[in-house]
Design an enzyme around this catalytic site. Structure first.
Site, PDB file in Angstrom:
ATOM      1  N   HIS A  15       0.840  -1.198   0.000  1.00 35.81           N
ATOM      2  CA  HIS A  15       0.000   0.000   0.000  1.00 35.81           C
ATOM      3  C   HIS A  15       0.875   1.249   0.000  1.00 35.81           C
ATOM      4  O   HIS A  15       1.248   1.769   1.053  1.00 35.81           O
ATOM      5  CB  HIS A  15      -0.892  -0.020   1.245  1.00 35.81           C
ATOM      6  CG  HIS A  15      -1.953   1.031   1.254  1.00 35.81           C
ATOM      7  ND1 HIS A  15      -3.059   0.970   2.070  1.00 35.81           N
ATOM      8  CD2 HIS A  15      -2.094   2.191   0.560  1.00 35.81           C
ATOM      9  CE1 HIS A  15      -3.821   2.030   1.885  1.00 35.81           C
ATOM     10  NE2 HIS A  15      -3.252   2.799   0.968  1.00 35.81           N
ATOM     11  N   HIS A  17       1.657   5.214  -2.162  1.00 37.34           N
ATOM     12  CA  HIS A  17       1.213   6.259  -3.082  1.00 37.34           C
ATOM     13  C   HIS A  17       2.458   6.990  -3.565  1.00 37.34           C
ATOM     14  O   HIS A  17       2.938   7.906  -2.896  1.00 37.34           O
ATOM     15  CB  HIS A  17       0.276   7.245  -2.375  1.00 37.34           C
ATOM     16  CG  HIS A  17      -0.976   6.636  -1.829  1.00 37.34           C
ATOM     17  ND1 HIS A  17      -2.163   6.632  -2.529  1.00 37.34           N
ATOM     18  CD2 HIS A  17      -1.225   6.009  -0.651  1.00 37.34           C
ATOM     19  CE1 HIS A  17      -3.102   6.033  -1.788  1.00 37.34           C
ATOM     20  NE2 HIS A  17      -2.550   5.653  -0.652  1.00 37.34           N
ATOM     21  N   PHE A  18       2.997   6.570  -4.702  1.00 34.72           N
ATOM     22  CA  PHE A  18       4.221   7.187  -5.219  1.00 34.72           C
ATOM     23  C   PHE A  18       3.930   8.372  -6.149  1.00 34.72           C
ATOM     24  O   PHE A  18       4.829   8.895  -6.790  1.00 34.72           O
ATOM     25  CB  PHE A  18       5.089   6.135  -5.910  1.00 34.72           C
ATOM     26  CG  PHE A  18       5.920   5.305  -4.951  1.00 34.72           C
ATOM     27  CD1 PHE A  18       5.886   5.513  -3.585  1.00 34.72           C
ATOM     28  CD2 PHE A  18       6.745   4.299  -5.444  1.00 34.72           C
ATOM     29  CE1 PHE A  18       6.649   4.749  -2.716  1.00 34.72           C
ATOM     30  CE2 PHE A  18       7.532   3.534  -4.582  1.00 34.72           C
ATOM     31  CZ  PHE A  18       7.478   3.754  -3.220  1.00 34.72           C
ATOM     32  N   ARG A  19       2.663   8.773  -6.246  1.00 34.31           N
ATOM     33  CA  ARG A  19       2.233  10.070  -6.774  1.00 34.31           C
ATOM     34  C   ARG A  19       2.440  10.302  -8.267  1.00 34.31           C
ATOM     35  O   ARG A  19       2.370  11.445  -8.721  1.00 34.31           O
ATOM     36  CB  ARG A  19       2.913  11.207  -5.999  1.00 34.31           C
ATOM     37  CG  ARG A  19       2.721  11.188  -4.474  1.00 34.31           C
ATOM     38  CD  ARG A  19       1.272  11.270  -4.116  1.00 34.31           C
ATOM     39  NE  ARG A  19       1.083  11.512  -2.669  1.00 34.31           N
ATOM     40  CZ  ARG A  19      -0.040  11.272  -2.022  1.00 34.31           C
ATOM     41  NH1 ARG A  19      -1.092  10.790  -2.684  1.00 34.31           N
ATOM     42  NH2 ARG A  19      -0.154  11.510  -0.727  1.00 34.31           N
ATOM     43  N   ASN A  49      -5.086   6.549  -7.059  1.00 32.43           N
ATOM     44  CA  ASN A  49      -5.680   7.890  -6.921  1.00 32.43           C
ATOM     45  C   ASN A  49      -4.673   8.964  -7.321  1.00 32.43           C
ATOM     46  O   ASN A  49      -4.222   9.778  -6.524  1.00 32.43           O
ATOM     47  CB  ASN A  49      -6.209   8.122  -5.507  1.00 32.43           C
ATOM     48  CG  ASN A  49      -5.210   7.806  -4.413  1.00 32.43           C
ATOM     49  OD1 ASN A  49      -4.374   6.927  -4.549  1.00 32.43           O
ATOM     50  ND2 ASN A  49      -5.297   8.526  -3.310  1.00 32.43           N
ATOM     51  N   HIS A 140     -11.062   0.781   0.674  1.00 35.23           N
ATOM     52  CA  HIS A 140     -10.931   1.856   1.663  1.00 35.23           C
ATOM     53  C   HIS A 140     -12.298   1.957   2.329  1.00 35.23           C
ATOM     54  O   HIS A 140     -13.238   2.519   1.774  1.00 35.23           O
ATOM     55  CB  HIS A 140     -10.550   3.167   0.975  1.00 35.23           C
ATOM     56  CG  HIS A 140     -10.401   4.327   1.920  1.00 35.23           C
ATOM     57  ND1 HIS A 140      -9.253   5.082   1.974  1.00 35.23           N
ATOM     58  CD2 HIS A 140     -11.240   4.871   2.839  1.00 35.23           C
ATOM     59  CE1 HIS A 140      -9.392   6.031   2.889  1.00 35.23           C
ATOM     60  NE2 HIS A 140     -10.607   5.927   3.418  1.00 35.23           N
ATOM     61  N   HIS A 196      -5.918  -0.507   5.712  1.00 37.66           N
ATOM     62  CA  HIS A 196      -5.641   0.329   6.887  1.00 37.66           C
ATOM     63  C   HIS A 196      -6.712   0.280   7.986  1.00 37.66           C
ATOM     64  O   HIS A 196      -7.340   1.289   8.309  1.00 37.66           O
ATOM     65  CB  HIS A 196      -5.375   1.779   6.476  1.00 37.66           C
ATOM     66  CG  HIS A 196      -6.246   2.356   5.395  1.00 37.66           C
ATOM     67  ND1 HIS A 196      -7.603   2.236   5.357  1.00 37.66           N
ATOM     68  CD2 HIS A 196      -5.922   3.100   4.311  1.00 37.66           C
ATOM     69  CE1 HIS A 196      -8.084   2.856   4.309  1.00 37.66           C
ATOM     70  NE2 HIS A 196      -7.078   3.402   3.645  1.00 37.66           N
ATOM     71  N   ASP A 269       0.835   2.669   3.728  1.00 41.78           N
ATOM     72  CA  ASP A 269       0.008   3.765   3.203  1.00 41.78           C
ATOM     73  C   ASP A 269       0.897   5.000   3.038  1.00 41.78           C
ATOM     74  O   ASP A 269       0.501   6.116   3.386  1.00 41.78           O
ATOM     75  CB  ASP A 269      -1.173   4.053   4.126  1.00 41.78           C
ATOM     76  CG  ASP A 269      -2.239   4.929   3.472  1.00 41.78           C
ATOM     77  OD1 ASP A 269      -2.090   5.263   2.282  1.00 41.78           O
ATOM     78  OD2 ASP A 269      -3.213   5.286   4.171  1.00 41.78           O
ATOM     79  N   HIS A 273       3.222  14.184   1.443  1.00 45.41           N
ATOM     80  CA  HIS A 273       2.858  15.554   1.082  1.00 45.41           C
ATOM     81  C   HIS A 273       4.000  16.449   1.541  1.00 45.41           C
ATOM     82  O   HIS A 273       4.731  16.106   2.475  1.00 45.41           O
ATOM     83  CB  HIS A 273       1.560  15.994   1.766  1.00 45.41           C
ATOM     84  CG  HIS A 273       0.358  15.178   1.431  1.00 45.41           C
ATOM     85  ND1 HIS A 273      -0.297  15.290   0.224  1.00 45.41           N
ATOM     86  CD2 HIS A 273      -0.299  14.231   2.135  1.00 45.41           C
ATOM     87  CE1 HIS A 273      -1.327  14.445   0.208  1.00 45.41           C
ATOM     88  NE2 HIS A 273      -1.349  13.788   1.353  1.00 45.41           N
TER      89      HIS A 273
END
Length: 393
Positions: A15, A17-19, A49, A140, A196, A269, A273
């Protein structure tokens, strides 16, 4: 203190989020891969996402091209899988893109990005289609309608304090969404991956669902294991994530579920940011924290302290994910130092965002080096931003 090196199977993070695409100022696969290796992780499963969201076969293929080019640029052949995002308009893509994704990601509650499925009929169609195709649905599990109603019941003044985040995204939202997913898993035989987990009730629901024969796996995160609502006082919006931090009682239930086998995996997760973004007032600051470089030392410190056995550690960080997602076995390893205590210093990390909610924590089990596809890669965190300033124990 003398060094005590221990060789372990390299970790799988199911899980992250490498954007890429659309959020490269927060992270990309050059920095994300370096952060993974520095954390002893050689396989990651990345969420959809993005901007634009990865919801079609064409977007999935383009995302892979971007990833492969970035990994080639830094010479890190990281193993990865990608989730396909489900939306009401793109349910047909589940079959169209078959073979190109590791699972289908469904957001029952709004989070970062514009993927949201608050239509029960569409969610049922996703679960039915996935069961027919034999693919995983990753959920989710927060009910959007309940969260919106909770938010509407609060005074405007209370909505400026970050502590309200755990009230707006209350446990009722998680419990309701979890029950909905389990019911569809029972109805269609869908292979479910619940992301999560944060509450004691979710652990109990999954324990019962497994007893009832539902094909389901439960994930929790390091931040839900190691932090609770009290972190808002010191971290402010740096402690803001979805689902939110819960109570010490919930933490205890997560640790119990980790040890008794109810919880199958730990996903970071990893949701970076920038400090500027997280420094905004509540209501403007985005949710999410980085975590891929602190996963290993946090858990191995827990092993040292007797909260987790080494066997369970290896199950929840490698073998369970390998089995559930049917990943090819590999001989990647990570060598860690179990004697040297070092503080968390986010400014020395490889992740582009350069901070950690665990800043200053004194941990053992930091990677010395990682072996990926037979090649030794140094894992020590060399500073990219100069020496860290301050921090707490």
């Amino acid at each position: 203190m003398s060094s005590a090196l221990l060789t372990l199977p390299a970790l799988i993070d199911p899980h992250v989020h490498f954007r890429v695409p659309g959020g490269e100022h927060k992270e990309d696969w050059r920095t994300g891969a370096a952060a993974a290796i520095a954390g002893g992780v050689t396989t990651v499963l990345d969420m959809p996402n993005n901007n634009p969201a990865c919801t079609t076969k064409e977007r999935l293929e383009e995302k892979k091209r971007l990833i492969d080019a970035q990994l080639a640029e830094v010479g890190i052949p990281l193993r990865y899988g990608l989730y396909l995002g489900a939306s009401e308009k793109t349910v047909s893509e589940i079959e169209n893109a078959r073979g190109g994704y590791i699972g289908i990601k469904v957001f029952l509650g709004q989070s970062t990005g514009d993927l949201l499925m608050d239509n029960d009929t569409a969610f049922e169609e996703v679960c039915h289609t996935a069961a027919r195709l034999g693919t995983i649905v990753a959920v989710h599990a927060e009910d959007e309608k309940i969260m919106q109603n909770l938010k509407a019941s609060l005074s405007p003044e209370s909505l400026t304090n970050v502590r309200v985040h755990s009230r707006i995204r209350g446990r009722e939202a998680a419990i309701t969404a979890m029950k909905k997913a389990i019911a569809l898993g029972k109805k269609y035989g869908t292979k479910l991956y619940i992301l999560h987990a944060s509450t004691k009730e979710e652990v109990a629901l999954i324990r019962q669902a497994k007893h009832d024969g539902v094909t389901i796996a439960l994930e929790t995160t390091p931040h839900h294991l190691f932090l609770n609502e009290s972190a808002y006082e010191t971290l402010g919006t740096k402690a803001q994530m979805n689902p939110p931090l819960r109570t010490p009682e919930d933490q205890a239930a997560l640790w119990e579920g980790l040890m008794d086998g109810t919880i199958d995996t730990i996903g970071t997760d990893h949701a970076p940011h920038t400090l500027e973004e997280k420094g905004q007032p509540y209501g403007k600051a985005p949710s999410g924290v980085p975590g891929i470089e602190t996963l290993l030392p946090l858990l191995l410190t827990a092993v040292r302290d007797g909260k987790l056995t080494l066997d369970r550690f290896m199950a929840v960080t490698r073998t369970n994910a390998e089995k559930f997602f049917d990943l090819p076995s590999n001989d990647d390893t990570v060598v860690v130092d179990m004697n040297t205590v070092r503080p968390v210093r986010g400014s020395t990390f490889k992740t582009k965002c350069g901070w950690s909610p665990f800043e200053g924590w004194e941990l053992v089990g930091w990677p010395a080096y990682t072996v990926l596809r037979g090649k030794k890669v140094e894992s020590t965190t060399a500073s990219r931003r100069g020496p860290a300033k301050g921090g707490r124990k």
